[in-house]
Write an enzyme that holds these catalytic residues in place. Structure first.
Site, PDB file in Angstrom:
ATOM      1  CG  ASP A  73      -2.143   0.987   1.191  1.00 17.29           C
ATOM      2  OD1 ASP A  73      -3.116   0.851   0.348  1.00 17.29           O
ATOM      3  OD2 ASP A  73      -2.183   1.817   2.075  1.00 17.29           O
ATOM      4  CG  HIS A 114      -5.506  -3.376  -0.656  1.00 15.85           C
ATOM      5  ND1 HIS A 114      -4.874  -3.208  -1.672  1.00 15.85           N
ATOM      6  CD2 HIS A 114      -5.319  -2.661   0.544  1.00 15.85           C
ATOM      7  CE1 HIS A 114      -3.652  -2.010  -1.234  1.00 15.85           C
ATOM      8  NE2 HIS A 114      -4.096  -1.658  -0.016  1.00 15.85           N
ATOM      9  CE1 TYR A 119      -5.150   7.348   0.531  1.00 13.73           C
ATOM     10  CE2 TYR A 119      -4.809   7.311   2.685  1.00 13.73           C
ATOM     11  CZ  TYR A 119      -4.926   6.833   1.387  1.00 13.73           C
ATOM     12  OH  TYR A 119      -5.098   5.387   1.517  1.00 13.73           O
TER      13      TYR A 119
END
Length: 281
Positions: free
Chosen positions: A98, A255, A200
Site C-alpha cells: 500500500d 488488498h 493522502y
C-alpha cells in the site's frame, strides 16, 4: 533496536530475527501499522532473515507532525533512510505494501544504492498508476483518495460510531476481527487518523517529485481480488523498471496481502531476496 529518530521525531520499530541475517525492511500502508507483518516476519526469520518493521510517520505516536507538507513522499522516503542509518545498514531489502509500496518504489528510483532488492505488494509504480487513471477504470477504483484529501470529513466519517465505517471497510476486505479492532484502535489514538490521512493530503506536493525509473531487482505482487488497484497499472509497471523484474499474480485475495496471504508473501520475498548477489557490506 526498538526506535529511531529523525528531525526531532521518534519512530517505533520492530527489529526481530537473526541479528546477523540479511536485513529486510517491511513498510506498512493505511490504516495499518507494523502489526501488518506479524504473519510474514516469523517465516522470514526461519529463513535466516532479519526484519525491521517501523510504524511509519503518522502512525508512531511521537512522529505525528502537523501539516500535510510533513507527509510528502520525500519525507516518508527520508524516514526509511534514517532507519537504515540508525541500524548501521548501508543497504537492505525493502518490502512495501500500500503506501509502504509507494515509498519502496521511490526508494528504488531515488536511492538505488541503498536497496538490494525491492518488493512492492499490491501497488504499481506511481507513473504506471498515473497513466492508468486516464486509460482504465483506475480512477473509479481510486475515488476514495479524493475523499481522504478533504479536510475534517474523512475523520468524522471513518471514526463515527466508534469507527463503524472503518470497521466495516476492513471487515469487508476480509480482515479478521482482531486485526480490525487493532487497526481501528490505532486510528482512534489522538491525532493518528489525521496524521495518516496526511499521506493522502500531501499527494499534490508529492506529485512535484516524480518517481522515475527503478534500477533495483524488483518483485511486484498483485491480486485479482484487489478492489482498489486494477490490472492496467499493474501490467504497465514493468516499463518503469530497468532491472530484473517479476510480476506475481495471486488469485482472488483482497488488498491486504501481508495479512491474508502471509505464507505466500513470505515465500515470494524469501525467494526474491535470495536472487540478490552476495552483499559486500
Amino acid at each position: 533496536m526498538d526506535s529511531f529518530r529523525r528531525d526531532g521525531l521518534t519512530f517505533d520499530v520492530r527489529d526481530a530475527g537473526p541479528g546477523d541475517g540479511e536485513p529486510v525492511v517491511l513498510l506498512h500502508g493505511f490504516p495499518q501499522d507494523s502489526a501488518a507483518w506479524d504473519r510474514v516476519a516469523p517465516a522470514l526469520h526461519q529463513h535466516g532473515l532479519r526484519t525491521l518493521a517501523p510504524d511509519q510517520r503518522g502512525c508512531s505516536p511521537m512522529a505525528r507532525p502537523r501539516g500535510r507538507g510533513h507527509y510528502r513522499l520525500r519525507e516518508t522516503v527520508g524516514d526509511v533512510l534514517a532507519l537504515l542509518d540508525a541500524a548501521g545498514l548501508e543497504r537492505a531489502h525493502v518490502v512495501g505494501h500500500d503506501w509502504g509500496g509507494i515509498v519502496a518504489w521511490a526508494l528504488g528510483a531515488w536511492h538505488p544504492g541503498r536497496l538490494r532488492t525491492l518488493t512492492a505488494l499490491s501497488v504499481p509504480h506511481p507513473a504506471a498508476m498515473a497513466k492508468a487513471m486516464v486509460t482504465s477504470d483506475q480512477a473509479l477504483r481510486s475515488l476514495y483518495v479524493a475523499l481522504f484529501q478533504l479536510p475534517v470529513v474523512p475523520e468524522r466519517l471513518l471514526l463515527a460510531g466508534d469507527g463503524a465505517v472503518l470497521r466495516r471497510l476492513l471487515r469487508g476486505g476480509g480482515l479478521e476481527d482482531d486485526l480490525v479492532d487493532h487497526y481501528v484502535r490505532r486510528m482512534q489514538e489522538p491525532g493518528a487518523l489525521s496524521s495518516m490521512l496526511g499521506w493522502y493530503r500531501a499527494l499534490p506536493l508529492s506529485g512535484r517529485d516524480p518517481v522515475g525509473t527503478v534500477r533495483v531487482p524488483t518483485l511486484h505482487v498483485w491480486s485479482t481480488g484487489d478492489a482498489f488497484l486494477g490490472r492496467a497499472a499493474t501490467e504497465a509497471t514493468a516499463r518503469f523498471v530497468d532491472a530484473p523484474y517479476r510480476l506475481e499474480v495471486l488469485e482472488g485475495v483482497p488488498h491486504w496481502l501481508p495479512e491474508l496471504a502471509a505464507d505466500r508473501v513470505a515465500e515470494l520475498v524469501t525467494a526474491h531476496v535470495r536472487t540478490a548477489p552476495p552483499s559486500a557490506d
